[in-house]
Write an enzyme that holds these catalytic residues in place. Structure first.
Site, PDB file in Angstrom:
ATOM      1  CG  HIS A 171      -2.002  -1.060   1.079  1.00 55.54           C
ATOM      2  ND1 HIS A 171      -2.425  -1.840   2.124  1.00 55.54           N
ATOM      3  CD2 HIS A 171      -2.723  -1.456  -0.016  1.00 55.54           C
ATOM      4  CE1 HIS A 171      -3.379  -2.673   1.691  1.00 55.54           C
ATOM      5  NE2 HIS A 171      -3.554  -2.464   0.398  1.00 55.54           N
ATOM      6  CD  GLU A 213      -2.402  -3.529   8.930  1.00 56.65           C
ATOM      7  OE1 GLU A 213      -1.890  -2.412   8.720  1.00 56.65           O
ATOM      8  OE2 GLU A 213      -3.137  -4.123   8.120  1.00 56.65           O
TER       9      GLU A 213
HETATM   10  O1  0X9 Z   1      -6.772  -4.365   4.287  1.00 58.80           O
HETATM   11  C1  0X9 Z   1      -5.617  -4.731   4.098  1.00 58.80           C
HETATM   12  O2  0X9 Z   1      -5.157  -4.997   2.993  1.00 58.80           O
HETATM   13  C2  0X9 Z   1      -4.675  -4.816   5.322  1.00 58.80           C
HETATM   14  N1  0X9 Z   1      -4.892  -3.675   6.181  1.00 58.80           N
HETATM   15  S1  0X9 Z   1      -4.440  -2.165   5.716  1.00 58.80           S
HETATM   16  O3  0X9 Z   1      -4.930  -1.243   6.723  1.00 58.80           O
HETATM   17  N2  0X9 Z   1      -2.863  -2.062   5.713  1.00 58.80           N
HETATM   18  O4  0X9 Z   1      -4.944  -1.901   4.415  1.00 58.80           O
HETATM   19  C3  0X9 Z   1      -4.973  -6.086   6.078  1.00 58.80           C
HETATM   20  C4  0X9 Z   1      -4.800  -7.342   5.273  1.00 58.80           C
HETATM   21  C5  0X9 Z   1      -5.050  -8.586   6.066  1.00 58.80           C
HETATM   22  N3  0X9 Z   1      -4.958  -9.780   5.244  1.00 58.80           N
HETATM   23  C6  0X9 Z   1      -5.993 -10.230   4.477  1.00 58.80           C
HETATM   24  N4  0X9 Z   1      -7.185  -9.745   4.565  1.00 58.80           N
HETATM   25  N5  0X9 Z   1      -5.735 -11.227   3.665  1.00 58.80           N
HETATM   26 ZN    ZN Z   2      -1.789  -1.868   4.045  1.00 56.63          ZN
END
Ligand code: 0X9
Ligand code: ZN
Length: 436
Positions: A190, A389
């Site tokens: 990201h 995170e």
């Molecule tokens: O939403 C996401 O992609 C991640 N959090 S963020 O706030 N950095 O955007 C968490 C991803 C967790 N893993 C999966 N959902 N596979």
């Molecule tokens: Zn992220």
């Protein structure tokens, strides 16, 4: 001649560090961030559907029941957002009064940590850097370690992004005649989560030049693959144009909106209706199909190819202080070996002074399909796969969400390294036990 020179100097100033021409930067004057708590899965669902027509920018989507939701809005949307909070009887508070001033403060701090004309390798660990500087750094690490007989660092690219940038990786290892299992680490899936690449850059420095006993043990037991910037196109865009950019930068046919959420695009139970989107204008656009973008396709290919030797995958994101393990693709999908994953995470978390919540990604509140962690475990059989995170915990206070003063980089990196050391040493112990 002078004319040409002054144009050149002006250009160099214009692209300086975070620079760019400020007139082209998207400003967030009067934007605010609001924090609410969702007390149940149903309430979150309701909130999402009631606000689906509003241009909200989610800084943090809740990962657990009673976790916070952080939302950035423009001044003209605030009234509508508050109306939804009232309707659903959700408590909320404004945690950032003017987003642009937070972004501005970060830019100023970065300028204060100026680099010398010939930067030392270590100086790269102290600030946020451009993509070009990250490449310079990786090459410098590679060149200098390869002069020593002890630790080697090989720089390579796993492929090109949409805009033709390299997805650069470095393999750090000590060659002592044995084939070793590997650990894969990445950051920057990201774009706006800058602390993640900064932490990976710090790990690289420590693994290549650190002399302590733990680092030596880490190199005795594993080969290390590290990739600080999975999504360099988006990262550059977040540096130069839009500090809150999350996605990649691909053109989406039939839409004027660019980019894909790379962490919704991996090919394991890909599903835009589970925490993603079919709308290219959304921040969590899942792409037109699984692996529709090179950033996830290349990383996925690397994982598949090296899968059997890779024992752990750690992907660094921000923020919220979570140590998450698969699966994230639905609320009902917890890995069968979740106890082993949770206990290894516990070892890492216990070694750090920041307090992390350990959990299974999709289970409690917020499933999201197409994540790199799910792909590593589900498709490539990398047993210990995690999304970390990083700090801070929330969008409130001195270090605001994904905006961390660069002076915090060494602090967060040092603490996270403690976790990584404990993680690797415990993983080696488990590997050994398995062999006996
Ligand atoms: O939403 C996401 O992609 C991640 N959090 S963020 O706030 N950095 O955007 C968490 C991803 C967790 N893993 C999966 N959902 N596979
Ligand atoms: Zn992220």
């Amino acid at each position: 001649m002078i004319g040409v020179l002054s144009v050149l100097v002006a250009t160099l100033v214009a692209v300086d560090v975070v620079g760019a021409d400020d007139t082209q930067r998207i400003r967030y004057d009067g934007y605010t961030v609001h924090q609410a708590v969702s007390s149940s899965h149903d309430q979150l669902q309701q909130f999402m559907s009631e606000t689906s027509h509003l241009p909200l920018n989610f800084w943090h989507i809740p990962h657990a029941v009673n976790d916070t939701i952080d939302i950035m809005v423009g001044p003209d949307v605030l009234h509508d957002l508050n109306a939804v909070f009232d309707k659903l009887k959700m408590e909320s508070k404004q945690v950032v009064d003017n987003v642009e001033s937070v972004f501005e403060k970060e830019r100023r701090s970065m300028h204060h940590i100026r680099r010398r004309a010939t930067p030392s390798i270590q100086s790269y660990t102290l600030n946020y850097h451009s993509y070009a500087e990250v490449i310079d750094y990786l090459q410098a690490v590679s060149n200098s370690t390869n002069k020593s007989p002890n630790v080697h660092a090989d720089y390579f690219s796993i492929g090109k992004t949409t805009q033709g940038n390299d997805q650069a990786m470095i393999k750090i290892y000590r060659y002592d005649g044995r084939t070793k299992p590997a650990i894969l680490i990445d950051g920057g899936i990201h774009a706006r989560e800058w602390i993640a690449p900064a932490v990976v850059i710090n790990f690289i420095y420590q693994l290549a030049f650190g002399r302590d006993r733990e680092i030596q043990a880490m190199l005795d037991d594993f080969d290390w693959y590290l990739m600080p910037l999975v999504n360099p196109d988006g990262y550059e865009y977040s540096r130069l144009r839009d500090r809150s950019w999350r996605k990649t930068m691909n053109v989406n046919p039939g839409s004027s909106c660019k980019g894909t959420d790379a962490n919704r695009n991996f090919d394991f139970h890909w599903n835009p209706y589970s925490g993603g989107s079919t709308n290219p204008c959304e921040e969590v656009f899942s792409g037109s199909s699984a692996f529709s973008i090179p950033e996830s396709r290349n990383l996925g290919g690397f994982m598949r190819h090296h899968g059997p030797s890779i024992k752990a995958y750690l992907t660094f994101h921000s923020y919220g202080q979570y140590f998450l393990y698969p699966y994230g693709y639905s609320s009902y999908s917890v890995a069968s070996d979740h106890d082993e994953l949770a206990s290894l995470a516990r070892t890492a978390v216990n070694a750090m002074s920041s307090d992390y919540v350990i959990g299974s990604s999709g289970k409690d509140l917020y499933p999201a399909a197409g994540g790199s962690d799910d792909y590593a475990k589900g498709a490539c059989r990398i047993k210990y796969s995690y999304t970390v995170e990083l700090p801070p915990r929330d969008a409130f206070g001195g270090y605001t969400g994904f905006i961390l003063n660069p002076s915090q980089i060494p602090v967060v990196a040092a603490d996270t390294l403690k976790g990584l050391k404990a993680f690797a040493i415990e993983l080696a112990r488990r590997q050994q036990r398995q062999r006996l």
